[in-house]
Design a protein around this motif. Structure first.
Motif, mmCIF file in Angstrom:
data_model
loop_
_atom_site.group_PDB
_atom_site.id
_atom_site.type_symbol
_atom_site.label_atom_id
_atom_site.label_comp_id
_atom_site.label_asym_id
_atom_site.label_seq_id
_atom_site.Cartn_x
_atom_site.Cartn_y
_atom_site.Cartn_z
ATOM 1 N N GLU A 490 -8.418 6.042 1.617
ATOM 2 C CA GLU A 490 -7.897 7.375 2.423
ATOM 3 C C GLU A 490 -8.789 8.271 3.603
ATOM 4 O OE1 GLU A 490 -4.893 11.195 3.386
ATOM 5 O OE2 GLU A 490 -4.648 9.768 2.227
ATOM 6 N N ILE A 491 -8.999 8.076 4.975
ATOM 7 C CA ILE A 491 -10.163 8.588 4.817
ATOM 8 C C ILE A 491 -9.842 10.388 5.756
ATOM 9 C CG2 ILE A 491 -12.979 8.590 6.291
ATOM 10 C CD1 ILE A 491 -11.801 5.784 5.475
ATOM 11 N N SER A 492 -11.377 10.692 5.866
ATOM 12 C CA SER A 492 -11.064 12.165 6.652
ATOM 13 C C SER A 492 -11.171 12.261 8.053
ATOM 14 C CB SER A 492 -12.064 12.862 5.813
ATOM 15 O OG SER A 492 -12.975 12.926 5.645
ATOM 16 N N GLY A 493 -10.902 11.790 8.746
ATOM 17 C CA GLY A 493 -11.562 11.133 9.909
ATOM 18 C C GLY A 493 -11.953 9.520 10.840
ATOM 19 N N GLU A 494 -12.354 9.510 11.456
ATOM 20 C CA GLU A 494 -12.012 8.016 12.534
ATOM 21 C C GLU A 494 -13.308 8.105 12.491
ATOM 22 O OE1 GLU A 494 -9.662 5.983 14.284
ATOM 23 O OE2 GLU A 494 -8.097 7.169 13.397
ATOM 24 N N VAL A 495 -13.657 6.697 11.581
ATOM 25 C CA VAL A 495 -14.499 5.723 11.282
ATOM 26 C C VAL A 495 -14.858 4.205 12.073
ATOM 27 C CG1 VAL A 495 -15.917 4.878 9.407
ATOM 28 C CG2 VAL A 495 -14.260 6.614 9.338
ATOM 29 N N SER A 496 -15.702 4.108 12.492
ATOM 30 C CA SER A 496 -16.233 3.219 13.189
ATOM 31 C C SER A 496 -16.055 1.450 12.621
ATOM 32 C CB SER A 496 -17.444 2.540 14.185
ATOM 33 O OG SER A 496 -17.949 2.403 13.505
ATOM 34 N N ASP A 497 -15.050 0.593 13.283
ATOM 35 C CA ASP A 497 -15.606 -0.790 12.677
ATOM 36 C C ASP A 497 -16.366 -1.518 12.287
ATOM 37 O OD1 ASP A 497 -12.194 -0.794 13.265
ATOM 38 O OD2 ASP A 497 -12.429 -2.589 15.402
ATOM 39 N N GLU A 498 -16.968 -1.507 12.677
ATOM 40 C CA GLU A 498 -18.544 -1.854 12.170
ATOM 41 C C GLU A 498 -18.593 -1.153 10.586
ATOM 42 O OE1 GLU A 498 -22.658 -2.136 13.768
ATOM 43 O OE2 GLU A 498 -21.637 -0.670 15.761
ATOM 44 N N VAL A 499 -18.808 -0.149 10.988
ATOM 45 C CA VAL A 499 -19.533 0.577 9.514
ATOM 46 C C VAL A 499 -18.344 0.584 8.579
ATOM 47 C CG1 VAL A 499 -19.714 3.033 8.906
ATOM 48 C CG2 VAL A 499 -20.409 2.955 10.389
ATOM 49 N N LEU A 500 -16.781 0.445 8.444
ATOM 50 C CA LEU A 500 -16.205 0.377 8.338
ATOM 51 C C LEU A 500 -16.439 -1.202 7.150
ATOM 52 C CD1 LEU A 500 -12.525 2.192 9.479
ATOM 53 C CD2 LEU A 500 -13.479 2.932 6.389
ATOM 54 N N LYS A 501 -16.505 -2.103 8.314
ATOM 55 C CA LYS A 501 -16.896 -3.778 7.906
ATOM 56 C C LYS A 501 -17.816 -3.564 6.628
ATOM 57 C CE LYS A 501 -15.143 -5.982 12.252
ATOM 58 N NZ LYS A 501 -15.728 -6.897 13.428
ATOM 59 N N GLU A 502 -19.021 -2.906 6.914
ATOM 60 C CA GLU A 502 -20.450 -2.917 6.137
ATOM 61 C C GLU A 502 -19.744 -2.185 4.686
ATOM 62 O OE1 GLU A 502 -23.633 -3.506 4.197
ATOM 63 O OE2 GLU A 502 -23.091 -4.586 6.421
ATOM 64 N N CYS A 503 -18.910 -1.139 4.863
ATOM 65 C CA CYS A 503 -18.206 -0.560 3.824
ATOM 66 C C CYS A 503 -17.328 -1.778 2.289
ATOM 67 C CB CYS A 503 -16.990 0.768 4.007
ATOM 68 S SG CYS A 503 -17.593 2.131 4.335
ATOM 69 N N CYS A 504 -16.999 -2.590 3.344
ATOM 70 C CA CYS A 504 -16.121 -3.522 2.946
ATOM 71 C C CYS A 504 -17.181 -4.297 1.875
ATOM 72 C CB CYS A 504 -15.163 -4.298 4.187
ATOM 73 S SG CYS A 504 -14.137 -6.020 2.734
ATOM 74 N N LYS A 578 -5.482 0.289 9.375
ATOM 75 C CA LYS A 578 -7.332 -1.042 9.212
ATOM 76 C C LYS A 578 -6.804 -2.036 7.846
ATOM 77 C CE LYS A 578 -9.165 1.333 12.622
ATOM 78 N NZ LYS A 578 -10.179 1.725 13.229
ATOM 79 N N ASN A 579 -7.312 -3.584 8.369
ATOM 80 C CA ASN A 579 -7.804 -4.063 7.371
ATOM 81 C C ASN A 579 -8.827 -4.606 7.665
ATOM 82 O OD1 ASN A 579 -5.777 -6.266 8.343
ATOM 83 N ND2 ASN A 579 -6.067 -7.041 6.156
ATOM 84 N N TYR A 580 -9.731 -5.034 6.513
ATOM 85 C CA TYR A 580 -11.278 -5.961 6.464
ATOM 86 C C TYR A 580 -11.345 -6.617 5.127
ATOM 87 C CZ TYR A 580 -11.634 -1.596 10.045
ATOM 88 O OH TYR A 580 -11.416 -0.588 10.747
ATOM 89 N N PHE A 581 -11.957 -7.784 5.519
ATOM 90 C CA PHE A 581 -12.459 -8.370 4.635
ATOM 91 C C PHE A 581 -13.489 -8.389 4.346
ATOM 92 C CE2 PHE A 581 -7.474 -9.853 5.316
ATOM 93 C CZ PHE A 581 -7.547 -10.149 4.675
ATOM 94 N N SER A 582 -14.454 -9.018 3.340
ATOM 95 C CA SER A 582 -15.608 -8.803 3.231
ATOM 96 C C SER A 582 -16.131 -10.702 3.543
ATOM 97 C CB SER A 582 -15.968 -8.320 1.095
ATOM 98 O OG SER A 582 -17.551 -9.251 0.939
ATOM 99 N N THR A 583 -17.541 -10.294 3.742
ATOM 100 C CA THR A 583 -18.882 -11.235 4.037
ATOM 101 C C THR A 583 -19.623 -11.173 3.084
ATOM 102 O OG1 THR A 583 -19.271 -10.780 6.321
ATOM 103 C CG2 THR A 583 -17.118 -11.404 6.684
ATOM 104 N N ALA A 584 -19.673 -10.883 2.657
ATOM 105 C CA ALA A 584 -21.557 -10.465 1.182
ATOM 106 C C ALA A 584 -21.089 -11.647 0.886
ATOM 107 C CB ALA A 584 -20.420 -9.228 0.431
ATOM 108 N N PHE A 585 -20.122 -12.602 0.068
ATOM 109 C CA PHE A 585 -21.009 -13.523 -0.684
ATOM 110 C C PHE A 585 -20.374 -15.338 0.647
ATOM 111 C CE2 PHE A 585 -19.743 -10.647 -3.519
ATOM 112 C CZ PHE A 585 -20.730 -10.577 -4.286
#
Length: 585
Positions: A490-504, A578-585
């Motif tokens: 749960e986040i305090s405000g709006e975050v871009s998809d790009e940043v959230l993908k990197e968070c994932c 929203k949901n995001y899947f990692s591409t880290a591996f």
């Protein structure tokens, strides 16, 4: 001492503690002897074949290690009103309910006068060390404490949360007065049935007595953060109440309204002062010292699952010291914080050797060499053998076993601790995690602490945008093939998809357990999923537990939602934005 309402003799308390901890091994033997002599006639111990023996060696040989599940039938018989001594010689009159946030439902745990006395001993001991470092005069405490109603079991025993049983005990208020820590709120607020109304009134009482408040406390750091998040939303309404001397209509309970009417008088000067202070603050930084200029420290459990709230608490507190409260559970107490000047992240707890008998299971495999009787062939046994209080080693991790005055014998608490050092001959423990709170699918093992560290690392990416993770949880999703970790934010405000993908991706990379990394590389564990939920979702989880009879002062956000916690998982899944899947591996 308490009956005369005298102030505690801090130096005497510290002196007694020093003497006791210099002889911890002998004190432990005597404590076990007292427990077994007092309760040797109880059915549970009678069945173990101790035959009156009270030495540690016989005790360990006869009495097995147990979990709550092993004792459930005994505790249920106590709750159902059995007349014969089952776990203790003296009848148990009260049952504590655990928070239920670990397994999804509360556990029944015996509570008696002896457990209350150990509670007060812990309180007094830590107060003595705290007051030497941060002395408080005769002021008031803004305590965000809440007590649910005690119900009755089938057998007529009182049943309530552990905190409720403590707050409702006649000795509690006497102890708080002796420790110069009397709550500024009337009993009607503390014992009110509606948490939201009680929280509002706690804030109002704190403002009325704002110059007298010397400390702010709650059982858990989460409750303090929640209180000041609430203040951000209702401060103008609080000012209106103070200005007019009339309580808001949101407080509907007659007993609470009546109690507050005795405190609330028109005070436009105070209302103006609070308004000016609030309007000058930047993002509410330093709110606590602005409102309460004489506050010496903020106190509550701040370790373990409470550490994620420290950043926000420090934001509100500015330079006011944060002091972590003592180490215990519904089942009993273990240690006191005798180094209050340390930051919460470094807090250790010195075990009081006279409040129970303690053993520790080494978590590093305890490999011993045994010889077969009929030859010289040796073999390895990897069964960890519990060690005594004074036998633990610095730097090692252990699971805690407790034998209490309330009928728990060699009880596995499920807590993992690390020995950081010794105070005289008693160990100083750091809480690491709950042993059964673990993300695992394959050969991976990630604890609550591992999850917390991963979230902290990924949250730095949104901190750059002046946003924060309000709260978080996790789940292992094995409905997919392969299974994968799901992290809820749960986040305090709006975050871009790009940043959230990197968070994932950052979350996925931050689980450094070798079993996890190797499983991800060969796709034995699927890509981590980050699910962002609506604001207010974790408040719905809190409301769910309050609806089950939990109290806010005992609430801990479940960090790993398992299969027994379907309702909480449903709340989380129903509120995904929203949901995001990692591409880290």
């Amino acid at each position: 001492m308490l009956e005369k309402m005298e102030i505690l003799d801090v130096e005497k308390l510290i002196g007694d503690f020093e003497v006791m901890t210099k002889d911890a091994e002998n004190v432990q033997r005597q404590t076990l002897k007292m427990i077994l002599e007092e309760n040797g006639c109880a059915e549970y111990l009678q069945n173990m074949g101790l035959n009156g023996r009270t030495d540690p060696e016989s005790f360990k040989a006869c009495v097995p290690l147990v979990t709550h599940k092993d004792l459930e039938s005994y505790i249920q018989r106590v709750a159902d009103g059995a007349f014969s001594p089952i776990l203790t010689r003296k009848p148990i009159t009260t049952i504590s309910l655990s928070s239920g946030t670990t397994q999804g439902k509360p556990k029944f745990v015996p509570f008696n006068d002896e457990l209350m006395e150990t509670t007060l001993q812990i309180y007094r001991t830590s107060f003595a060390f705290r007051n030497r470092e941060f002395p408080i005069e005769n002021g008031k405490a803004l305590q965000f404490i809440y007590s649910s109603k005690q119900s009755k079991t089938k057998g007529g025993l009182f049943a309530g949360t552990a905190t409720t049983n403590v707050f409702r005990n006649s000795q509690f208020k006497k102890a708080m007065t002796a420790m110069q820590s009397e709550c500024c709120s009337p009993d009607e607020v503390i014992f009110g049935p509606d948490f939201h109304q009680s929280l509002y009134c706690h804030l109002l009482c704190g403002l009325i007595f704002h110059e007298e408040i010397q400390l702010i406390s709650s059982t858990f750091a989460h409750s303090i953060v929640l209180a000041f998040r609430t203040f951000e939303k209702v401060w103008e309404e609080l000012c209106d109440d103070i200005r007019e001397g009339v309580l808001t209509s949101r407080i509907t309970l007659p007993s609470v309204r009546s109690a507050m009417a005795k405190l609330l008088k028109p005070n436009p000067e105070l209302a103006d002062l609070i308004e000016n202070k609030c309007s000058r603050l930047s993002h509410w930084y330093g709110l606590i010292p602005e409102l309460f200029p004489n506050v010496k420290y903020i106190y509550g459990i701040m370790t373990g699952s409470m550490e994620p709230y420290l950043k926000k608490l420090r934001h509100y507190a500015a330079d006011v010291p944060l002091i972590s409260a003592d180490y215990g559970s519904s089942e009993g107490w273990i240690g006191a914080n005798i180094n209050p000047s340390l930051p919460p992240e470094s807090t250790t707890y010195a075990v009081l050797p006279n409040i129970g008998y303690f053993e520790f299971i080494p978590l590093k495999e305890n490999v011993e060499e045994h010889m077969q009787e009929n030859g010289n062939v040796s073999f390895l046994s990897t069964v960890p053998k519990p060690v005594g209080l004074t036998e633990v080693k610095v730097g090692e991790e252990y699971e805690v076993i407790i034998t209490s005055f309330a009928g728990l014998y060699r009880y596995r608490l499920g807590d993992v601790v690390k020995v950081m050092g010794f105070h005289n001959s008693t160990p100083e423990l750091k809480f690491v995690c709950r042993r059964n709170l673990m993300l695992t699918i394959n050969i991976d093992k990630n604890t609550e602490k591992d999850l917390q560290l991963a979230v902290e690392e990924a949250a730095k990416l949104i901190a750059e945008e002046k946003l924060e993770v309000i709260d978080f949880s996790s789940n292992v999703d094995v409905s997919t093939d392969p299974g994968h970790y799901v992290i809820f934010w749960e986040i305090s405000g709006e975050v871009s998809d790009e940043v959230l993908k990197e968070c994932c991706n950052c979350l996925d990379r931050s689980f450094v357990d070798a079993g996890y990394v190797s499983s991800r590389k060969v796709n034995a564990i699927g890509p981590l999923e980050l699910r962002v939920v609506w604001k207010g979702t974790f408040h719905k989880i809190l409301d769910h537990y309050l609806g089950l009879g939990a109290v806010i002062s005992q609430f801990k956000t479940p960090r790993c939602v398992g299969p027994t916690n379907n309702k909480v998982l449903q709340i989380l899944c129903d509120n995904v934005v929203k949901n995001y899947f990692s591409t880290a591996f």
